[in-house]
Motif scaffolding. Structure first.
Motif, PDB file in Angstrom:
ATOM      1  N   LEU A  67       2.690 -32.178  37.896  1.00  0.00           N
ATOM      2  CA  LEU A  67       3.896 -31.598  38.494  1.00  0.00           C
ATOM      3  C   LEU A  67       4.025 -30.118  38.155  1.00  0.00           C
ATOM      4  CD1 LEU A  67       6.496 -34.451  37.832  1.00  0.00           C
ATOM      5  CD2 LEU A  67       5.623 -33.710  40.045  1.00  0.00           C
ATOM      6  N   MET A  68       3.678 -29.752  36.935  1.00  0.00           N
ATOM      7  CA  MET A  68       3.742 -28.341  36.557  1.00  0.00           C
ATOM      8  C   MET A  68       2.770 -27.499  37.390  1.00  0.00           C
ATOM      9  SD  MET A  68       5.096 -26.020  34.659  1.00  0.00           S
ATOM     10  CE  MET A  68       5.877 -26.805  33.254  1.00  0.00           C
ATOM     11  N   GLY A  87       4.134 -27.287  40.949  1.00  0.00           N
ATOM     12  CA  GLY A  87       5.274 -26.383  40.991  1.00  0.00           C
ATOM     13  C   GLY A  87       4.873 -24.930  40.925  1.00  0.00           C
ATOM     14  N   GLY A 117       2.869 -23.995  44.144  1.00  0.00           N
ATOM     15  CA  GLY A 117       3.751 -24.049  45.300  1.00  0.00           C
ATOM     16  C   GLY A 117       4.582 -22.786  45.431  1.00  0.00           C
ATOM     17  N   LEU A 118       5.150 -22.321  44.328  1.00  0.00           N
ATOM     18  CA  LEU A 118       5.935 -21.086  44.368  1.00  0.00           C
ATOM     19  C   LEU A 118       5.055 -19.872  44.641  1.00  0.00           C
ATOM     20  CD1 LEU A 118       8.458 -21.676  41.437  1.00  0.00           C
ATOM     21  CD2 LEU A 118       8.777 -22.066  43.881  1.00  0.00           C
ATOM     22  N   GLY A 160       7.256 -27.004  45.507  1.00  0.00           N
ATOM     23  CA  GLY A 160       7.067 -26.342  44.220  1.00  0.00           C
ATOM     24  C   GLY A 160       8.331 -26.300  43.396  1.00  0.00           C
ATOM     25  N   ALA A 161       9.471 -26.006  44.022  1.00  0.00           N
ATOM     26  CA  ALA A 161      10.730 -25.920  43.268  1.00  0.00           C
ATOM     27  C   ALA A 161      11.123 -27.279  42.697  1.00  0.00           C
ATOM     28  CB  ALA A 161      11.834 -25.385  44.177  1.00  0.00           C
ATOM     29  N   SER A 173       9.106 -29.889  42.112  1.00  0.00           N
ATOM     30  CA  SER A 173       8.109 -30.297  41.112  1.00  0.00           C
ATOM     31  C   SER A 173       8.302 -29.542  39.802  1.00  0.00           C
ATOM     32  CB  SER A 173       6.695 -30.050  41.656  1.00  0.00           C
ATOM     33  OG  SER A 173       6.456 -30.803  42.824  1.00  0.00           O
ATOM     34  N   LEU A 174       8.643 -28.265  39.896  1.00  0.00           N
ATOM     35  CA  LEU A 174       8.803 -27.468  38.676  1.00  0.00           C
ATOM     36  C   LEU A 174       9.991 -27.954  37.848  1.00  0.00           C
ATOM     37  CD1 LEU A 174       7.556 -25.067  37.194  1.00  0.00           C
ATOM     38  CD2 LEU A 174       9.154 -23.584  38.391  1.00  0.00           C
TER      39      LEU A 174
END
Length: 481
Positions: free
Chosen positions: A295-296, A299, A302-303, A319-320, A322-323
């Motif tokens: 997930l990190m 995230g 993705g951003l 991304g948001a 998941s982060l």
């Protein structure tokens, strides 16, 4: 004679009534004793998997439930490969301050209490194992799975190294020289992490009078012990085949609580199950170190992709969400802040879907974020949210998003109202006879037109295409007078 007979019947009746009252009184006392005995219970919890924020939350809720129900004991069935240091320490702090004694029981056969599980066993008021189980390997490791750099290849220092260390090192290094077989890391940071772990587990061992030297070896050398050897070395307090056997073996044992010593009375306790619910299972999947690491990564990238391609929306939304989930999984954000952050992010994305249609991307991401954040807050202290409320708001948001998407899809199907595309399909009238090209009047304007068929003055035509300032037309009806 009759009078005597009556007196005899009266005497027997009195005796019978007395015996009946005695029997009823005895039965009542027995029932009260049984009721009191039945009211004494032990809360049984299950920890099966990595130690993380979800397990920490589940464990602390179990301690609160045991205290509220006046349970005599909390039994945690443990099978774990380890977990996050922050979650482990939070569980230990709650256990040391608990009002109810806690027994960690490594079971069933084949289970283990590795890494963080070893610390939890040492911190528990009663440490027990089932046959064919083991514990150990408590050396701190990095999240990626490797040991701390320098720990794996540490060899006993030679005489020259000892001499140099005695001249330059600190008191901790001098202590290591006295025991040259100890691993201590190559850098100051490695030594800090390792020595902190050693001091922590030794303090837990000394609190409950367990084998502190073996605990240090488990941290420095990652050694392991089976159940029988652990009992012989005073690492655990008992070996039990099942829960009933465990309660029988620890009955009358003295344990160290926050307010002093206490003698356990565990014989014939009623077992009350408190298994992880669906919420705990879901959060445990998210907080699994492998899932959290993934997930990190999702995230972060993705951003990055969203910043490289503004307006793409999909990588930014994924991304948001998941982060924020990764920050919760790594305990950077506590569960209540992470849940609140996800709810606010979800509402923002749903609002963005209404104001800036993305054909479902922002809306779906918003609903996912809102639901996940609400689930986190379902049992958070002072922020409890009911499941029907979560479902109702999520369905309302989904309905709003669906309406917006359908509305804008319908708008896309409507014909254009401006520009050259608007002219296609419009009716015009021929100004003069022509065979190949000529002029037509369209909306009060004179346009040059082309046609594959001869056209007559006043004939109605329909525009089929626009080529620059030239209209492609075809006849619609007969010539008008």
């Amino acid at each position: 004679m009759i009078k005597a007979h009556r007196h005899g019947l009266s005497g027997r009746a009195v005796v019978f009534a007395s015996l009946l009252c005695l029997a009823l009184g005895t039965a009542l006392l027995a029932w009260q004793a049984q009721a009191q005995q039945g009211g004494r219970s032990a809360l049984v919890m299950t920890v099966d998997g990595p130690i993380g924020p979800a397990i920490d939350d589940y464990f602390q809720r179990g301690l609160e439930r045991a205290a509220e129900s006046d349970a005599e004991l909390v039994v945690v069935r443990l099978d774990t490969p380890g977990g996050l240091d922050a979650s482990m320490r939070s569980m230990i702090s709650a256990m040391l301050a608990a009002e109810v004694p806690v027994a960690f029981y490594v079971s069933p056969a084949g289970a283990r209490a590795a890494s963080a599980g070893t610390y939890l066993l040492y911190a528990s008021h009663v440490a027990a194992m089932a046959p064919a189980t083991h514990l150990g390997s408590a050396t701190p490791v990095q999240l990626g799975g490797g040991g701390l750099p320098g720990l794996g290849d540490n060899q006993p220092p030679d005489d020259d190294a000892d001499e140099g260390a005695s001249k330059e090192g600190s008191g901790a290094e001098s202590a290591d020289e006295a025991e040259p077989g100890k691993r201590r890391g190559d850098t100051a940071m490695e030594r800090k992490v390792l020595e902190d772990a050693v001091a922590y587990i030794r303090s837990l061992a000394e609190r409950h009078e367990r084998n502190a030297d073996w605990a240090e070896a488990a941290v420095r050398e990652a050694v392991n012990l089976g159940a029988r050897q652990a009992l012989e070395k005073n690492v655990v307090d008992a070996i039990a085949d099942d829960l009933d056997d465990l309660l029988a073996r620890i009955d009358g044992r003295e344990v160290v609580m926050a307010d002093g010593t206490r003698t356990l009375a565990t014989a014939e306790l009623t077992l009350e199950r408190f298994d992880p619910d669906w919420r705990t299972e879901l959060l445990a999947v998210i907080t699994n170190p492998n899932v959290a690491y993934l997930l990190m990564i999702i995230g972060f990238y993705g951003l990055v992709f969203e910043l490289m391609n503004p307006g793409a929306l999909v990588p930014g939304t994924v991304g948001a969400v998941s982060l924020l989930l990764a920050l919760f999984a790594f305990q950077v954000l506590p569960i209540n802040y992470a849940g609140l952050g996800l709810i606010l992010l979800g509402l923002g994305l749903i609002l963005g879907e209404a104001l800036m249609p993305s054909f479902g991307i922002l809306g779906i991401g918003g609903i996912v974020a809102f639901v996940m954040g609400s689930v986190m807050l379902m049992d958070a202290e002072s922020l409890s949210i009911s499941l029907p409320m979560i479902g109702g708001v999520a369905l309302l948001a989904a309905g709003l998003m669906l309406w917006v998407v359908i509305r804008f899809l319908a708008l896309r199907r409507r014909p254009p109202r401006t520009g050259q595309d608007e002219l296609v399909g419009c009716r015009a009238r021929v100004e003069a006879d022509f065979t190949d090209s000529g002029h037509v009047r369209l909306k009060g304007e004179r346009w040059k037109a082309r046609s594959a068929r001869p056209l007559s003055r006043g004939q109605a035509v329909r525009v089929t295409a626009v080529d620059g300032l030239v209209l492609e037309v075809e006849p619609l009806g007969s010539v008008s007078n």
